[in-house]
Design an enzyme around this catalytic site. Structure first.
Site, PDB file in Angstrom:
ATOM      1  CG  HIS A  95     -44.943 -22.912  65.064  1.00 20.89           C
ATOM      2  ND1 HIS A  95     -44.136 -22.102  64.313  1.00 20.89           N
ATOM      3  CD2 HIS A  95     -44.165 -23.476  66.003  1.00 20.89           C
ATOM      4  CE1 HIS A  95     -42.904 -22.175  64.783  1.00 20.89           C
ATOM      5  NE2 HIS A  95     -42.893 -22.994  65.815  1.00 20.89           N
ATOM      6  NE  ARG A 148     -41.448 -17.222  65.256  1.00 17.05           N
ATOM      7  CZ  ARG A 148     -42.013 -17.167  66.436  1.00 17.05           C
ATOM      8  NH1 ARG A 148     -42.165 -16.024  67.064  1.00 17.05           N
ATOM      9  NH2 ARG A 148     -42.461 -18.258  67.015  1.00 17.05           N
TER      10      ARG A 148
END
Ligand SMILES: Cc1cc2nc3c(=O)[nH]c(=O)nc-3n(C[C@H](O)[C@H](O)[C@H](O)COP(=O)(O)OP(=O)(O)OC[C@H]3O[C@@H](n4cnc5c(N)ncnc54)[C@H](O)[C@@H]3O)c2cc1C
Length: 572
Positions: A241, A263
């Protein structure tokens, strides 16, 4: 030395793990076979452990009129680098719709809503539609709390703080007979005989220096499956991640994940010089898939890193008030570590998050060992080379429910089988080993070495020489563990004994990750080889299949769509 006494129990269905997969399996099995005895055995406390509880971002499901299950399927296949088992991926996208409705309408979950009352779905990376259902950024707590309440309300047996240590076959070796456990509260061995066993211990790449999963996950299920001779697929596919918190070496908070939605919502990644760099690596910028972003970060860290050796995440340009409102949990978590997520910069580093690989299984959750079923992160093939954020909890709940239904039908004409008693004795002897060891090595030193080997040589960027070295290093670590001597003979709540058992599982699974990574001579999804950077011909895609003794490549069957094709978009 004679074997310690073993307590014995029987149950029609035995479920290992109480994450999304285990709890859904228990509820579905109970609904389909209310008279059956069902036991959920778990290393931690039911409802309080595992990674489903940690789900922040949410759950992918095609609900909106403008979206479709075909589109969700294509995103999953393309994101998975064409390595997914397409029947498993299809089942995932179709049944996710049923499960999310069951979660809200039958099990009591409330997800965030739009002003018009429809379920709110947010953007997640690598998807062509905003389809991630969520409860703020604490979705997993909502799901697991409701599932646990429903399990508590039914006549379902619980063995908490019971660690599964071996899958025990029947006397004739043809099927499973049950599972051997250590009752962690007393140190006593417990053998549970069952007609059907579900492996749902949730994988979890906790052998890497930076990792996100909960501490109870140490790949025990996968290690047990390997010892039972079952093939594991896609084990080289470890997902990193991009945004693990980097708060220094003094805190366990380092490595914990800051969710993908940051994001997705428009967060920027900046290098040590506070410049945005993602558009230089991919036109999708920060919204590219996790593998692409993690690799870009790995490269950028080498050029321009932050004081702790990572990069920065910036959200302030979206408006601090909005960030505080939309990402309350994340803002608080960062504040706990001294960072201002809403208005300032947070140091981040890619962190090992999820194992796409796991036990080879069919769409009805059966495995090569009759009576043994698998679901959730212990299984392999649903996500191929890369899991889309939001497809993890969908996977565990969808296949957990399938396993529950299938096991309820399976037990109707199956007997409880007598166990291979020699196998129980051998498994106990293996667990007892550190009580008879001679070496005073420090377990912490072994763990640090494991972290470094996996991070440096089997991490985000790999090559043949590093993988070869890693295999030798891992063999040496296994020998060091075998020689290790526990400082105390105390068994009740012996954290050191369980640490040793954890490391045995982690090293066993690390070895097959390295073996599979050495066998795959191309770069796909989460697996990148600097010596074989091309992805190879998609039409000839093959997945790795690894046992303790050998590794092979098996062709991917394009049962629904071939590279270059797409499924027709379907609007209901
Ligand atoms: C921080 C974090 C955030 C995430 N966010 C998302 C997200 O937003 N969306 C998404 O789709 N996915 C997300 N994931 C991934 C998701 O959590 C997993 O895909 C999924 O929940 C795994 O479910 P599971 O039931 O297979 O395993 P888990 O939920 O991990 O449960 C495993 C269970 O097995 C038990 N266990 C382990 N070993 C043993 C043993 N030896 N004996 C007995 N019991 C054992 C554990 O105690 C636990 O109860 C996230 C993961 C993490 C770590």
């Amino acid at each position: 030395m004679p074997n310690p006494r073993v307590r014995e129990l029987d149950s029609d269905i035995l479920i290992l793990g109480s994450g999304g997969a285990g709890l859904f399996a228990a509820l579905h099995a109970h609904k389909a076979a209310p008279q059956a005895s069902i036991t959920v055995a778990v290393k931690g406390l039911l409802g309080k452990c595992g990674c489903t509880r940690m789900v922040q971002g949410g759950y992918n499901v095609a609900l909106a009129r403008e979206d479709s299950i075909e589109r969700h399927f294509m995103d999953t296949i393309v994101g998975g680098g064409w390595l997914c088992d397409q029947e498993l991926a299809w089942k995932l996208v179709v049944l996710a719709v049923e499960r999310i409705k069951e979660l809200e309408n039958e099990l009591g979950c409330f997800f965030d809503r739009n002003p018009d009352g429809t379920i709110h779905q947010k953007a997640f990376a690598g998807q062509t539609f905003d389809r991630t259902v969520h409860k703020g950024d604490l979705t997993g707590i909502e799901i697991i709390n409701r599932l646990a309440e429903q399990v508590w309300a039914r006549n379902i047996g619980r063995l908490e703080e019971h660690r599964a240590v071996e899958l025990i076959k029947s006397e004739d070796q043809k099927s499973i007979s049950g599972v051997l456990f250590i009752d962690m509260r007393t140190g006593e061995y417990v053998f549970v005989r069952a007609k059907a066993v579900l492996l749902a211990t949730g994988g979890g790449p906790t052998m890497y220096k930076y990792h996100t999963p909960s501490g109870d996950k140490t790949c025990d299920g996968l290690a047990m499956a390997l010892r039972a001779g079952l093939p594991l697929r896609d084990m080289e596919m470890v997902q990193f991640h991009p945004t693990g918190l980097l708060a220094g070496t003094h805190t366990r908070m380092t490595g914990t994940v800051l969710e993908e939605g940051l994001r997705g919502a428009g967060g920027y990644l900046l290098n040590g010089a506070k410049e945005r760099f993602m558009p230089r690596y991919d036109p999708k910028g920060e919204r590219a898939t996790r593998d692409v972003v993690s690799r870009a970060m790995f490269a950028e860290i080498k050029k321009s890193a932050t004081p702790h050796g990572g990069l920065y995440l910036a959200m302030g340009h979206l408006g601090p008030e909005k960030v505080r409102k939309d990402f309350k949990g994340m803002v608080e978590r960062c504040a706990d570590c001294g960072f201002d997520l809403a208005g300032g910069l947070v140091e981040v580093v890619p962190t090992a998050h999820y194992m796409m690989g796991g036990v080879e299984f069919a769409a009805d959750c059966t495995t090569a060992l009759p009576g043994l079923f698998v679901a959730g992160e212990d299984s392999g093939g649903v996500h191929g080379a890369n899991r889309l954020g939001g497809n993890g909890v969908a996977n565990s709940t969808v296949f957990g429910a399938v396993a529950g239904d299938v096991m309820a039908a399976w037990i109707k004409d199956q007997p409880l089988r007598e166990a291979d008693r020699a196998a129980i004795s051998m498994a106990i002897a293996a667990c007892e080993r550190p009580f008879q060891g001679t070496s005073k090595t420090n377990l912490e030193a072994i763990r640090e070495k494991l972290y470094d080997v996996m991070w440096e040589k089997v991490g985000i960027v790999r090559d043949a020489a590093g993988l070869l070295e890693a295999q030798a290093d891992l063999n040496a670590l296994d020998r060091a563990l075998d020689a290790y001597s526990l400082p105390s003979a105390e068994r009740a709540f012996s954290l050191t004994w369980h640490d040793w058992l954890n490391l045995k599982s982690q090293v066993a699974v690390s070895r097959v990750i390295a073996t599979a990574a050495a066998a795959r001579r191309d770069s796909r999804g989460a697996h990148f080889r600097s010596d074989f950077p091309d992805c190879g011909a998609l039409e000839q895609s093959a997945f790795t299949s690894v046992t303790q003794d050998k590794v092979s490549m098996k062709p991917v069957a394009f049962t629904r769509v071939a590279p270059g094709q797409t499924l027709l978009r379907h609007v209901a």
